[in-house]
Design a protein around this motif. Structure first.
Motif, PDB file in Angstrom:
ATOM      1  N   LYS A  80       0.880  -1.170   0.110  1.00  0.00           N
ATOM      2  CA  LYS A  80       0.160   0.091   0.110  1.00  0.00           C
ATOM      3  C   LYS A  80       0.830   1.157  -0.008  1.00  0.00           C
ATOM      4  N   SER A  81       2.323   0.959   0.571  1.00  0.00           N
ATOM      5  CA  SER A  81       3.133   2.327   0.508  1.00  0.00           C
ATOM      6  C   SER A  81       4.345   1.795   0.680  1.00  0.00           C
ATOM      7  N   PRO A  82       5.418   2.583   0.390  1.00  0.00           N
ATOM      8  CA  PRO A  82       6.669   2.084   0.474  1.00  0.00           C
ATOM      9  C   PRO A  82       7.097   1.277   1.793  1.00  0.00           C
ATOM     10  N   MET A  83       7.959   0.242   1.621  1.00  0.00           N
ATOM     11  CA  MET A  83       8.033  -0.490   3.079  1.00  0.00           C
ATOM     12  C   MET A  83       9.438  -0.930   3.091  1.00  0.00           C
ATOM     13  N   LEU A  84       9.963  -1.335   4.159  1.00  0.00           N
ATOM     14  CA  LEU A  84      11.423  -1.829   4.138  1.00  0.00           C
ATOM     15  C   LEU A  84      11.524  -3.250   3.958  1.00  0.00           C
ATOM     16  N   VAL A  85      12.688  -3.632   3.140  1.00  0.00           N
ATOM     17  CA  VAL A  85      13.059  -4.996   2.768  1.00  0.00           C
ATOM     18  C   VAL A  85      14.331  -4.913   3.345  1.00  0.00           C
ATOM     19  N   GLY A  86      14.326  -6.194   4.163  1.00  0.00           N
ATOM     20  CA  GLY A  86      15.918  -6.243   4.799  1.00  0.00           C
ATOM     21  C   GLY A  86      16.717  -7.359   4.380  1.00  0.00           C
ATOM     22  N   LEU A  87      18.046  -7.157   4.449  1.00  0.00           N
ATOM     23  CA  LEU A  87      19.204  -8.472   4.066  1.00  0.00           C
ATOM     24  C   LEU A  87      20.070  -8.657   5.366  1.00  0.00           C
ATOM     25  N   GLN A  88      19.914 -10.085   5.619  1.00  0.00           N
ATOM     26  CA  GLN A  88      20.620 -10.726   6.536  1.00  0.00           C
ATOM     27  C   GLN A  88      21.868 -11.460   5.840  1.00  0.00           C
ATOM     28  N   ASN A  89      22.932 -10.995   5.394  1.00  0.00           N
ATOM     29  CA  ASN A  89      23.918 -11.335   4.792  1.00  0.00           C
ATOM     30  C   ASN A  89      24.507 -12.722   5.497  1.00  0.00           C
ATOM     31  N   ARG A  90      24.776 -12.801   6.586  1.00  0.00           N
ATOM     32  CA  ARG A  90      25.243 -13.965   7.068  1.00  0.00           C
ATOM     33  C   ARG A  90      24.419 -15.339   7.040  1.00  0.00           C
ATOM     34  N   LYS A  91      23.253 -15.122   7.091  1.00  0.00           N
ATOM     35  CA  LYS A  91      22.270 -16.273   6.817  1.00  0.00           C
ATOM     36  C   LYS A  91      21.709 -16.244   5.644  1.00  0.00           C
ATOM     37  N   LYS A  92      22.095 -15.460   4.747  1.00  0.00           N
ATOM     38  CA  LYS A  92      21.691 -15.304   3.321  1.00  0.00           C
ATOM     39  C   LYS A  92      20.177 -15.333   3.241  1.00  0.00           C
ATOM     40  N   ARG A  93      19.659 -14.340   3.935  1.00  0.00           N
ATOM     41  CA  ARG A  93      17.888 -14.110   3.802  1.00  0.00           C
ATOM     42  C   ARG A  93      17.650 -12.937   3.311  1.00  0.00           C
ATOM     43  N   VAL A  94      16.268 -12.749   3.055  1.00  0.00           N
ATOM     44  CA  VAL A  94      15.713 -11.577   2.851  1.00  0.00           C
ATOM     45  C   VAL A  94      14.468 -11.614   3.529  1.00  0.00           C
TER      46      VAL A  94
END
Length: 102
Positions: free
Chosen positions: A51-65
């Motif tokens: 519905k509006s801009p939201m945050l997408v997070g990166l977890q580099n060590r776990k290789k997760r989004v």
């Protein structure tokens, strides 16, 4: 071509039927690296419904989004998925979205 659904990404639902603010707070608390995702951004051939801009997070060590999505179906609403990421997924996010973390 079959319609792609966010459920096909696999992973797990971390938050369900929450507000965009709750998703953004969760991403800020659990990711050192996060970006602003606009509604309609295409990730793995799936248009992100927001519905509006939201945050997408990166977890580099776990290789997760940590990926926000809004399902228009009753009982679902705004959700946050944790999916296993390929290096190409991380590169796509980094090169196409505005970084908001330090």
């Amino acid at each position: 071509m079959a319609s792609r659904c966010v459920n096909n990404l696999g992973g797990q639902v971390l938050l369900k039927d929450v507000t965009p603010e709750q998703v953004n707070d969760y991403v800020r608390r659990h990711c050192k690296e996060y970006y602003e995702m606009p509604p309609g951004f295409v990730f793995r051939d799936i248009r992100m419904l927001l519905k509006s801009p939201m945050l997408v997070g990166l977890q580099n060590r776990k290789k997760r989004v940590l990926l926000p999505f809004t399902k228009p179906c009753p009982g679902y609403g705004t959700m946050l998925y944790e999916i296993t990421a390929k290096e190409a997924d991380l590169d796509l996010i980094r090169s196409n979205l505005a970084k908001l973390s330090e």
